[in-house]
Design a protein around this motif. Structure first.
Motif, PDB file in Angstrom:
ATOM      1  N   GLU A 136      -7.891  -8.526 -22.659  1.00 38.78           N
ATOM      2  CA  GLU A 136      -8.163  -9.628 -21.903  1.00 38.78           C
ATOM      3  C   GLU A 136      -6.632 -10.325 -21.562  1.00 38.78           C
TER       4      GLU A 136
ATOM      5  N   PRO B 131       0.052 -13.184 -26.655  1.00 40.85           N
ATOM      6  CA  PRO B 131      -0.593 -12.860 -25.331  1.00 40.85           C
ATOM      7  C   PRO B 131       0.039 -13.003 -23.722  1.00 40.85           C
TER       8      PRO B 131
ATOM      9  N   ARG C 275      -5.452 -16.346 -29.594  1.00 43.24           N
ATOM     10  CA  ARG C 275      -6.533 -15.741 -29.667  1.00 43.24           C
ATOM     11  C   ARG C 275      -6.675 -14.885 -29.255  1.00 43.24           C
ATOM     12  N   SER C 276      -6.191 -14.616 -27.720  1.00 43.07           N
ATOM     13  CA  SER C 276      -6.311 -13.604 -27.010  1.00 43.07           C
ATOM     14  C   SER C 276      -6.117 -11.847 -26.698  1.00 43.07           C
ATOM     15  N   SER C 277      -7.250 -10.948 -26.811  1.00 45.89           N
ATOM     16  CA  SER C 277      -7.117  -9.807 -26.869  1.00 45.89           C
ATOM     17  C   SER C 277      -6.031  -9.099 -25.872  1.00 45.89           C
ATOM     18  N   GLU C 278      -5.504  -7.534 -26.208  1.00 49.44           N
ATOM     19  CA  GLU C 278      -5.018  -6.646 -25.566  1.00 49.44           C
ATOM     20  C   GLU C 278      -5.620  -6.498 -24.011  1.00 49.44           C
TER      21      GLU C 278
END
Length: 607
Positions: free
Chosen positions: A489, A524, A484-487
């Motif tokens: 993060e 990610p 679920r980690s975004s760019e």
């Protein structure tokens, strides 16, 4: 450097629980007499019910609840012979099992997948290291101790059959479901560990179960999601896959679990997927996760040929239990009625966790009434199961004491054994930058721990490792990345890493049965790791799971394998990194193209 040596375990071997006798695969005369007497007065439905074990995730259930009534229906109306326990709290599990034991006319055989000790299924108990960590110690005595401890705790928890050890030879680096659950890739070595574990279990009055016959190691398909096709000859099967099962049978194993595994060169009987209108919805995976093999062949669970090899060629006369009947490796191709009948025709004794127990029992009953199955065939398996229950002492005492649990489960011996195995298992595969141990690092140095997980556990997964480092006086900052980690993060994690004196990449790519992205790292995290490797920062990679991850990141210059995320393994990895313990583990598998089996840099602790 530390010279290789085989050390005797130092953990004390506690006495067995009072009144529990060793279990033998050969039933006693008294057990057979009792079984025969009961069979003569049992109805057909009662006999069929003995061959079924239903699965539950135990929790508190009010007796008026639908869930309690559904379970009671299986016990009282279907006369099922057993229950397999999945995840649940200790006391709720034991209370519910005791309640069902009292409702049942005949004692229930309670089982559980305790491959890694009681902690694998029971909350707040100790998770022992995975088999591959035990294999990395190069010491079968640890398997024997682990089996003995697991059996003693199982009996205290009301469990009499353990679905362990895994006897699969993990010779396929892409295997998404066995991996660290196996002792390794060398058939003879796996056989030694399997036999030792069985001895530990059965000497403490519990049935051990070697699984997944004929071997689930050389496949990239998870049988929870589809039907693995292991396309090898009988000669190859004899030389690799069957070696640990022969060792298990020789050691007197009480039970063998057959897998939903197709062996097209041995049994080429074709199977075709069920029409969508007939097929069950997936239970052990999701709709998008199923793997359909259009030109499949008969799974071992339903194959008279494969069961015949087990019975006749290996000489096994104990209990044959199917793998869970709810798995897609079976449900894609057969209804529960047909699968149950075919399993019994093939030679199975126990139908484990049918997706629909009522349908399974109905199918078997109709097959007997129509003459497809002889009642004598039902009697044969019911007799084996009843005799086993007698020899387990269940006729005299079928319930478990709640008062004894906190004296026999998750005590000091469990913690000590987990720690000792873990500390002998940690394997230093590569140390090209000479970063391990961290003795050259100043006490005030900043350590950044990038934890990458393929689970839904970002809030706690790295706590055991981070705490062990911090408790040793080291300054450590941890950031967790998952699917679920975004760019943003990812970039924030890389920025923090750039300010550290050394970076630890904690790689939690672990077995996730039934999931499409088992054993790998989420995108990610993999992206962040590749960037760190390219930056040439001081970087230590630690695999807290899949040991093969180095193949995906071959430029990682420092690589430690801990084989699992258990607290004992995370703590041991921290101690090894800090030079507080000897590092003696050896890879029980090879890393194709990189390192052979047996690799392990030996280091002496810092005095």
């Amino acid at each position: 450097m530390l010279a290789p040596q085989l050390l005797r375990p130092s953990v004390a071997h506690a006495k067995s629980i009072a009144g529990i006798k060793s279990y033998s695969s050969k039933p006693t005369t008294d057990a057979l007499k009792w079984a025969d007497k009961e069979l003569r007065r049992m109805s057909l439905d009662e006999k069929i019910g003995q061959l079924v074990s239903v699965g539950i995730n135990a929790t508190f259930l009010n007796q008026d609840s639908d869930a309690f009534k559904a379970l009671r229906h299986q016990i009282e109306d279907n006369h099922v012979g057993g229950i397999i326990l999945f995840r649940g709290p200790v006391y709720e599990s034991v209370v519910l099992v005791n309640r069902m034991q009292n409702l049942a006319r005949y004692p229930l055989l309670i089982s559980s997948d305790l491959e890694a000790g009681a902690g694998m299924r029971f909350d707040d108990t100790v998770n022992l290291p995975w088999n591959m960590a035990v294999g990395a110690t190069d010491n079968p005595d640890y398997a024997r101790l682990q089996g003995a401890l697991t059996a003693r705790e199982a009996r205290a928890l009301g469990v009499q059959q353990i679905y362990a050890p895994v006897a699969d030879v993990n010779n396929n680096a892409a295997n998404p479901v066995i991996n660290v659950r196996s002792y390794g890739e060398d058939p003879a070595a796996v056989g030694r560990f399997v036999a030792a574990f069985i001895e530990g279990v059965q000497s403490n009055g519990v049935i051990a179960t070697a699984k997944h016959f004929p071997g689930h190691g050389d496949t990239a398909t998870d049988s929870h999601r589809g039907l693995p096709q292991i396309d090898v000859s009988r000669e190859r099967l004899n030389a690799i896959e069957l070696v640990p099962f022969r060792a298990a049978v020789k050691s007197g194993v009480g039970s063998v679990m057959t897998g939903h595994i197709a062996m097209p060169q041995v049994d080429p009987t074709a199977v075709v997927p069920l029409p969508k209108a007939v097929k069950l919805k997936p239970i052990d995976t999701d709709e998008g996760g199923e793997v359909v093999v259009e030109n499949g062949t008969m799974p071992t669970t339903l194959s008279p040929v494969m069961n015949g090899i087990l019975r006749r060629d290996l000489g096994f006369d104990g209990l044959i239990v199917t793998d869970a009947m709810s798995m897609s490796g079976l449900t894609l191709y057969f209804t529960q009625e047909e699968a149950s009948v075919r399993a019994l025709e093939a030679g199975a004794d126990l139908l484990l966790k049918p997706a629909d127990p009522d349908a399974a029992i109905r199918g078997v009953r109709e097959a007997v009434l129509k003459g497809r199955l002889k009642e004598q065939r039902i009697d044969e398996s019911a007799r084996r199961l009843l005799a086993a229950k007698y020899d387990l002492g269940l006729v005299k005492q079928r319930t478990s004491s709640l008062d004894a649990i906190d004296r026999n489960v998750a005590g000091k011996e469990s913690v000590d054994l987990a720690r000792e195995i873990a500390e002998h298992a940690i394997t230093l595969v590569r140390n090209d930058d000479q970063l391990v141990p961290l003795n050259s690092l100043k006490p005030e140095a900043r350590i950044f721990n990038l934890a990458i997980t393929n689970g839904d556990d970002r809030l706690w997964i790295a706590n055991a490792f981070s705490s062990a480092m911090a408790n040793s006086g080291r300054k450590i900052e941890t950031v967790v990345l998952d699917d679920r980690s975004s760019e943003a993060e990812v970039q924030k994690a890389l920025e923090r890493a750039s300010r550290a004196d050394i970076v630890i990449a904690s790689l939690y790519g672990r077995v996730r049965t039934g999931q499409a992205r088992s054993v790998g790292l989420p995108e990610p995290g993999a992206k962040a790791l590749i960037t760190l490797i390219g930056s040439r920062m001081r970087l230590v990679g630690i695999s807290f799971g899949n040991p093969y991850l180095l193949q995906s990141f071959p430029e990682l210059q420092t690589y430690i394998v801990a084989y699992g995320d258990m607290p004992s393994l995370q703590q041991a990895a921290a101690r090894a990194l800090l030079g507080q313990i000897d590092v003696t583990g050896k890879l029980p598998i090879s890393l194709p193209g990189l390192y052979p089996r047996g690799t392990g840099i030996q280091l002496k602790r810092i005095q």
